[in-house]
Design an enzyme around this catalytic site. Structure first.
Site, PDB file in Angstrom:
ATOM      1  N   ARG A  21       6.261   1.064  18.557  1.00  0.00           N
ATOM      2  CA  ARG A  21       6.951  -0.233  18.462  1.00  0.00           C
ATOM      3  C   ARG A  21       6.853  -0.884  17.082  1.00  0.00           C
ATOM      4  O   ARG A  21       7.510  -1.888  16.821  1.00  0.00           O
ATOM      5  CB  ARG A  21       6.416  -1.183  19.549  1.00  0.00           C
ATOM      6  CG  ARG A  21       7.024  -0.891  20.902  1.00  0.00           C
ATOM      7  CD  ARG A  21       6.384  -1.729  21.989  1.00  0.00           C
ATOM      8  NE  ARG A  21       5.052  -1.243  22.327  1.00  0.00           N
ATOM      9  CZ  ARG A  21       4.195  -1.909  23.109  1.00  0.00           C
ATOM     10  NH1 ARG A  21       4.517  -3.094  23.583  1.00  0.00           N
ATOM     11  NH2 ARG A  21       3.017  -1.398  23.382  1.00  0.00           N
ATOM     12  N   ASP A  79      -6.713  -0.168  16.333  1.00  0.00           N
ATOM     13  CA  ASP A  79      -5.695  -1.204  16.097  1.00  0.00           C
ATOM     14  C   ASP A  79      -6.150  -2.597  16.500  1.00  0.00           C
ATOM     15  O   ASP A  79      -5.337  -3.465  16.761  1.00  0.00           O
ATOM     16  CB  ASP A  79      -4.389  -0.833  16.808  1.00  0.00           C
ATOM     17  CG  ASP A  79      -4.510  -0.902  18.328  1.00  0.00           C
ATOM     18  OD1 ASP A  79      -5.646  -0.981  18.833  1.00  0.00           O
ATOM     19  OD2 ASP A  79      -3.460  -0.881  18.998  1.00  0.00           O
ATOM     20  N   TYR A  82       6.392  -2.595 -28.682  1.00  0.00           N
ATOM     21  CA  TYR A  82       6.917  -1.308 -28.220  1.00  0.00           C
ATOM     22  C   TYR A  82       8.047  -0.866 -29.127  1.00  0.00           C
ATOM     23  O   TYR A  82       9.026  -1.591 -29.325  1.00  0.00           O
ATOM     24  CB  TYR A  82       7.414  -1.495 -26.777  1.00  0.00           C
ATOM     25  CG  TYR A  82       7.871  -0.240 -26.075  1.00  0.00           C
ATOM     26  CD1 TYR A  82       7.126   0.936 -26.135  1.00  0.00           C
ATOM     27  CD2 TYR A  82       9.042  -0.244 -25.325  1.00  0.00           C
ATOM     28  CE1 TYR A  82       7.540   2.069 -25.469  1.00  0.00           C
ATOM     29  CE2 TYR A  82       9.462   0.888 -24.649  1.00  0.00           C
ATOM     30  CZ  TYR A  82       8.710   2.043 -24.728  1.00  0.00           C
ATOM     31  OH  TYR A  82       9.120   3.165 -24.066  1.00  0.00           O
TER      32      TYR A  82
END
Ligand code: UD1
Ligand code: CA
Length: 483
Positions: A23, A113, A397
């Site tokens: 589910r 769970d 960069y």
């Protein structure tokens, strides 16, 4: 520190985590869904800590590879055991014990769970079980809505008679509101014996672990019920809505604990703190803030509103307003925000400042250094008390490699400057606004690359005649004449 029960050895923990969790409707196995810094199974393993078990076994099945990989990361000492077909909780425990032929003493069985289970409760369950010399003890809870859960059936004297699954229960048993929380302590010898006698004669055709209790009662073995102090500790998550419900409960539990320890949480309903975070008393967490991962916040720091800190260290007295930070170190009394983005390797010194719309990455600011507005600082070392003007870009960069920029102590970089790395600005040097700097500016020098300005007289009247600008220029000229 969570309490540990004595008799540290002679215990085995078995976590059941082979089920599918259909589910959830997810490619991620159910036990790997996350709430507040840990997966479901991660929370369960943390709760098992006080058992101080000699050995921890996790029964895996559905998407076993993913679960195994996660266990290797978070609990390398846990042994995954494969249950190839999910023939029920009793079958799962039987397979786990087959992998531990030498186990003695107590077996603690946990559901993978049920993430709200607390270590204190595990410790108390084990203590009640072992002190009572029982063959089995079940964690039970009284709930308003027992739908779908196993019921605790007691005998005339209030002792446990058996556990009955809802789908196998009579109307009378279904009316019982005391439920099986799916968490148990067993004596391993009694458990092994009873597991060998389980049948699959039930509605699901599975081996039910719960049937162990009836079997033990039949042969006169002592069994007991331990009632959970808080029924929420037994709750599992079957779908994402239930998971969100558990997450909110855990949020409340975590926030309440921090408030009790002296942290000011101004709006607990919108504050989400991972269980892995640490906070000192007198820190203030304002609304709509998230503290995640390895974040720590020291005394007197003010976080938020609207701030997310991930793996970030905030020192005492710092202020972090409307900021997203990951992997940064914010020094004492530093101020950050609003609308700042701190990325890994950012280290801010004492009383330094990172202001609005500033992004920093792998950047060190010395004590009292300031980057107040609209700036990108990447791969840089900025000395104490240096000031970086609005709109400065550390161009780190070149399209292939990243390069470093060093700005010396008390240097002053004017607005709208590009510092093209690798480059160095010396201590006490100035850079004129609007410069593009690609060579060293030595200590105490002014670096300037600005083109000289030239004004073209009467240009608007000639080239933009009839515009509002031309009209404004004309009025200004007339006024000047009239002066
Ligand atoms: C189980 C209990 C029920 C209890 C409830 C509490 C049984 C028969 N029933 O029901 O009395 O009220 O827990 O939440 O035990 N699992 C495996 N292998 C299997 C089957 C299950 O590893 O073959 C794992 C699941 O992944 C899950 C746990 O065992 O983590 C519980 O299984 P689940 O199917 O959720 O049992 P419930 O029907 O909820
Ligand atoms: Ca369940």
């Amino acid at each position: 520190m969570e309490p540990r029960v004595s008799q540290a050895s002679r215990r085995t923990v078995v976590v059941l985590a082979a089920g599918e969790g259909k589910r959830m409707k997810s490619a991620t196995p159910k036990v790997l869904h996350e709430l507040l810094g840990r997966t479901l199974v991660g929370h369960v393993l943390a709760a098992a800590g006080p058992a101080a078990a000699e050995r921890t076994i996790v029964v895996v099945g559905h998407q076993a590879d993913q679960v195994r990989a996660h266990l290797a990361e978070i609990a390398p000492e846990a042994v995954p055991v494969l249950q190839a077909e999910q023939n029920g909780t009793g079958h799962a425990v039987r397979i786990a014990l087959d992998a531990a032929p030498d186990a003695t003493g107590t077996v603690l069985v946990l559901s993978g769970d049920a993430p709200l289970l607390r270590g204190e409760t595990v410790a108390a369950l084990i203590e009640a079980h072992e002190a009572g010399n029982r063959a089995a003890t079940v964690l039970a809870a009284a709930v308003d809505d027992p739908t779908g859960l196993g019921r605790i059936v007691r005998d005339a004297s209030g002792g446990l008679a058996r556990i009955v699954e809802e789908r196998d229960a009579s109307a009378e048993v279904r009316a019982i509101r005391e439920i099986n929380g799916g968490i148990y302590a067993f004596d391993v010898v009694a458990l092994r014996d009873a597991l060998g006698k389980l049948s699959t004669d039930n509605d699901q055709g599975e081996e039910y672990l719960t049937d162990v209790f009836g079997l033990l009662v039949e042969v006169g073995s002592p069994v007991g019920v331990f009632v959970a102090p808080d029924a929420a500790e037994t709750l599992g998550a079957n779908d994402r809505a239930q998971l969100a419900g558990l997450r909110a409960m855990l949020r409340d539990r975590v926030n309440t604990a921090w408030m009790r320890s002296g942290v000011a949480i101004l709006d607990p309903a919108t504050t989400w703190i991972d269980v892995t975070v640490t906070i000192e008393p007198d820190a203030v967490i304002d609304q709509n803030s998230q503290l995640r991962g390895g974040t720590s916040v020291a005394a007197g720091a003010v976080i938020g509103p609207d701030t997310t800190l991930i793996d970030t260290t905030v020192a005492a007295g710092a202020t972090v307003l409307r900021t997203h930070s990951i992997g940064a170190l914010i020094g004492p009394d530093a101020t950050v925000g609003p609308f700042s983005f701190l990325r890994p390797g950012t280290r801010l010194g004492r009383k330094s400042k990172v202001g609005g719309f500033v992004e920093a990455k792998n950047a060190e600011l010395g004590d009292g250094a300031k980057v107040p507005h609209l700036t990108y600082v990447g791969d840089a070392t900025i000395g104490a008390k240096a000031n970086i003007g609005a709109g400065t870009i550390f161009a780190n960069y070149d399209g292939v490699n990243k390069h470093h920029t060093t700005v010396g102590e008390a240097a002053f970089v004017g607005s709208d400057t590009v510092l093209i790395a690798p480059v160095e600005i010396g201590p006490g040097a100035y850079v004129a606004a609007g410069s593009a700097i690609q060579k060293e500016v030595p200590a105490g020098n002014l670096g300037v690359t600005r083109a000289p300005q030239r004004n073209v007289e009467g240009w608007t009247a000639r080239r933009r005649a009839g515009t509002v600008s031309a009209e404004a220029a004309e009025r200004a000229a007339a006024e000047k004449k009239g002066e």
